[in-house]
Write an enzyme that holds these catalytic residues in place. Structure first.
Site, PDB file in Angstrom:
ATOM      1  N   ASP A  74      40.819  40.701  29.329  1.00 30.07           N
ATOM      2  CA  ASP A  74      41.488  39.712  30.148  1.00 30.07           C
ATOM      3  C   ASP A  74      42.723  39.292  29.352  1.00 30.07           C
ATOM      4  OD1 ASP A  74      42.010  37.711  32.028  1.00 30.07           O
ATOM      5  OD2 ASP A  74      40.930  36.236  30.824  1.00 30.07           O
ATOM      6  N   ASP A 133      36.385  35.985  35.203  1.00 28.87           N
ATOM      7  CA  ASP A 133      35.922  37.167  34.484  1.00 28.87           C
ATOM      8  C   ASP A 133      34.413  37.303  34.511  1.00 28.87           C
ATOM      9  OD1 ASP A 133      38.489  37.935  33.561  1.00 28.87           O
ATOM     10  OD2 ASP A 133      38.394  36.292  32.116  1.00 28.87           O
TER      11      ASP A 133
END
Lengths: 725, 50
Positions: A445, A626
């Site tokens: 990420d 996420d």
């Protein structure tokens, strides 16, 4: 994201008080930051001083605090407030989760282990003279049998007691029609005991009484270590779960505010959200202006304006103004709950992973049973009688008993996770290390992983020291992330007490009749070209000062990516942020492949795609967005500053500023895997040598004892090698 | 050889005593908070007479 962490809205402790059978009340808290004897004394003394409190005890090793009282009018919020006033974090624990503070299973195993160990020593004290006397021929059959009887009197009851974990597990598995490692162990234990007793009655020279308890002792060490490790990960997971327990301030019909558990909020209820609070459920703003930090949900770092009719999602952070919000979706079908369901689905698909130790056991059980059976049949065919045949078959079972195998994996995992723990990496499950060792593809990420996840001042050299110090005084009074960044850069110092936050614009104050403002360009009265994230500061009529910000990469991101590439990993960035920001960060970090604007569902889908291609994926992410991807990946790592849901969805959590922890974890997991494999090879090699000796009937009690202890010691020492670089 | 009649029971008794003592410490929760217990001795106002 640590800008958000300190202002987390503490759950109202009232909902977490547990009522005991005798009318006593208990509240359990997770205390953060208590590390030393002074903290312990201060907290226990401080809470005891609250009138009505009868018990206050902090466990310094686990950070859990228990308060007990009988007075039903006592407000538990006082306890939490007291601890917070003393300077520590205190979070109420969800009572149903925290029920098992005292680990009874570990205690039982410890007692079994001690009984086995103590009786092993005592039995050996009796049996060793018999061996020696056997060599020198100094002991009559009468004395020998007397010693054998004494050994039997200790080894059989002690062995029966310390063997309970093996017998019960073997029985459970047999009933279901499986055979696990405990089946050959139980068989060996029972056979050995029966045969040794028979040998004693019939005045034979050899018995294997000490082998029974010795075997149990070594196996129980392995079980105990394994249990401790699992317990540690379970507690870590529980604590993360407890952190998610947040309450909502619901405004009731008569205008009073009541604190309610998030799961009890009903659709249509009006909720008050103060600056610094997390949004508890999805909703629509009906009153107030503010700015919100949505970074945990979308990955976007810029604060977003919130006004009437803005839709808010559970988990985002309200920054500057007070808001009233109408709940549109309750906890069960909020955005957060959708994410939670995706996480759950991902975790279920992960559970098919077969641990190395189980693979070894699947191979081991039939081989050992087969070898013992062949020995028995072989000796019968050779015409040496039932007694010799069963003795030798039994010797095969004893000598192959998986002491070393039972220690091979737990010993390595304990050492490996201990080493990672020292480096600030928390391993939540033992087999995560095994999975991590096999990965070949890493998905990062951007926000909070590659980057720091918080704005940093990038034009420090354009700002005079004087202006920075002055701006910092105003900045300390604000919750806005940009203001926080200035305050952080300037370090601790005074703040302006009567500063006013003007939601959506900035913060202002009057100092000696001069108006100071910090915030948007137009509001401060400056010209902005709006190319970067920025904030303006102006004192009276002086020229406005521009502060420009950007979310910079972590110090070691570039170096870590280079090292990971050297390992031959495929690397890509998957972010919910805007294309420009993602592209810049990925390029700076040296990663060619990136996707911007990905929703949580896109991220999870991408992980599915990679898994379908047969890649062994590692996901490193911090946001709520996420969490589903973290659960889908083969292994996942979250930074310590990540959203709670992400931390509980991931296998490991690293604290601190260094992305290098990811590389370090991969290296340690690979070393751990090779240590485990070495241990398996050693066990196989050991069996290769000792099994023929046993099959041909040359195993005497001293040989069995020596071989068993040596193999266990060697395996444990091999695990300890992990501590060295 | 006659000494064995005394020595073995004595040895057994000592070993059994140690075992019982250890089990008592486990059941008495003496291993639940090693850090805290090590620190508590340094707390001054916990110093009550026995």
């Amino acid at each position: 994201m640590d800008i958000a962490a300190p202002e987390r809205s503490a759950a109202d402790p009232k909902a977490f008080v547990r009522k005991g059978d005798k009318g006593e009340y208990n509240l359990e808290l997770l205390v953060k930051g208590a590390k030393c004897v002074n903290c312990l004394g201060k907290i226990e003394r401080g809470v005891s001083e609250i009138p009505g409190i009868e018990e206050a005890r902090l466990n310094l090793s686990t950070g859990r605090f228990i308060a007990g009282w009988h007075d039903k009018n006592l407000d538990p919020a006082k306890i939490v407030q007291k601890i917070i006033d003393l300077g520590y974090g205190a979070i109420p624990f969800q009572s149903d989760i925290a029920q098992s503070v005292s680990d009874t299973e570990a205690k039982k195993l410890l007692i079994y282990m001690t009984v086995a160990g103590a009786s092993m020593m005592f039995v050996m004290m009796l049996v060793e003279p018999v061996w020696l006397a056997g060599i020198f021929g100094e002991m009559g059959p009468g004395t020998r049998t007397f010693f054998h009887w004494l050994a039997a009197m200790i080894a059989i009851p002690a062995g029966a007691y310390a063997g309970i974990p093996f017998f019960s597990s073997a029985w459970k598995n047999l009933k279901k029609g499986h055979a696990n490692m405990d089946v050959p162990i139980s068989l060996a234990l029972i056979l050995t005991a029966a045969l040794s007793l028979w040998a004693t009655i019939n005045f034979r020279e050899h018995t294997f009484f000490e082998a029974i308890v010795m075997l149990e002792f070594f196996l129980l060490i392995g079980r105990y270590l394994d249990h401790k490790l699992r317990q540690k990960s379970r507690i870590a997971a529980q604590e993360l779960l407890a952190l998610q327990a947040v309450t909502a301030n619901v405004i009731q019909g008569n205008g009073t505010i009541k604190s309610v558990k998030v799961s009890d909020v009903k659709e249509g209820e009006i909720i008050e959200i103060l600056p610094g609070d997390r949004i508890p459920v999805d909703g629509v703003v009906i009153q107030g202006v503010s700015q919100g930090d949505f970074s945990l949900i979308t990955g976007e770092t810029q604060a977003i304006d919130i006004g009437i009719d803005s839709h808010l999602r559970a988990g985002s952070l309200n920054l500057t103004g007070k808001l009233l919000m109408k709940a549109t979706k309750v906890a069960d079908d909020s955005f957060l709950a959708q994410i939670a369901r995706l996480v759950e689905a991902g975790e279920q698909s992960k559970s098919v992973y077969v641990r190395l130790a189980d693979k070894a056991a699947q191979l081991y059980v039939p081989v050992v049973h087969g070898a013992a059976l062949l020995t028995f049949v072989g000796w019968l065919i050779a015409g040496r009688g039932f007694e010799t045949a069963i003795w030798n078959a039994c010797a095969v079972l004893i000598i192959t008993c998986p002491c070393a195998l039972g220690l091979a994996v737990p010993a390595v995992q304990v050492v490996a996770s201990g080493r990672l723990f020292k480096n600030g990496v928390l391993v939540k499950s033992g087999d995560a290390l095994e999975r991590l060792a096999s990965i070949d593809y890493i998905v990062f990420d951007k926000t909070g992983v590659l980057t720091r996840g918080q704005p940093n001042l990038i034009n420090r050299n354009e700002i005079s020291d004087e202006n920075l110090v002055a701006a910092a005084m105003l900045a300390r009074a604000s919750r806005h992330p940009l203001a926080r960044a200035i305050a952080r850069l300037a370090g601790p110092g005074p703040s302006i007490k009567d500063a006013q936050e003007v939601p959506g614009y900035g913060v202002e104050a009057d100092v000696d009749g001069v108006k100071i403002r910090m915030g948007r360009a137009e509001w401060v009265g400056a010209q902005s070209d709006n190319s970067e994230t920025e904030m303006w500061y102006r004192k009276g009529d002086e020229a406005a000062v521009r502060f420009a910000f950007s979310d910079t990469l972590r110090d070691d991101t570039v170096a870590t990516i280079v090292k990971l590439k050297k390992l031959g990993m495929g690397i890509e960035v998957l972010s919910g942020d805007k294309l420009g920001a993602v592209e810049a960060a990925a390029k700076a970090a040296g990663i060619e492949k990136f996707t911007a604007g990905a929703s949580p569902f896109d991220k999870a889908a991408r992980l599915d795609e990679l898994n379908a291609q047969g890649r062994k994926t590692l996901m490193v992410g911090d946001g709520l967005n996420d969490a589903p991807a973290l659960a889908k990946a083969l292994v996942s790592i979250a930074p310590g500053a990540a959203a709670d849901a992400s931390q509980s969805a991931s296998d490991m959590v690293f604290s601190g500023e260094n992305l290098n922890s990811v590389y370090e974890s991969i290296m340690v997991s690979r070393m751990a895997k090779s240590r485990v494999l070495e241990n398996f090879w050693f066990s196989a090699f050991y069996n290769l040598i000792t099994v023929p000796i046993a099959i041909f009937g040359f195993v005497t009690p001293p040989i069995a004892a020596f071989a068993m202890s040596m193999s266990s010691v060697i395996v444990s020492l091999n695990a300890l090698r992990l501590y060295k670089k | 050889m006659e000494t064995l009649i005394f020595l073995i029971p004595i040895a057994f008794g000592v070993a059994a005593l140690a075992l019982v003592a250890f089990i008592w410490t486990v059941k008495n929760k003496q291993y639940e908070d090693p850090k805290g217990d090590a620190s508590r001795i340094l707390l001054e106002d916990d110093d009550k007479p026995l």
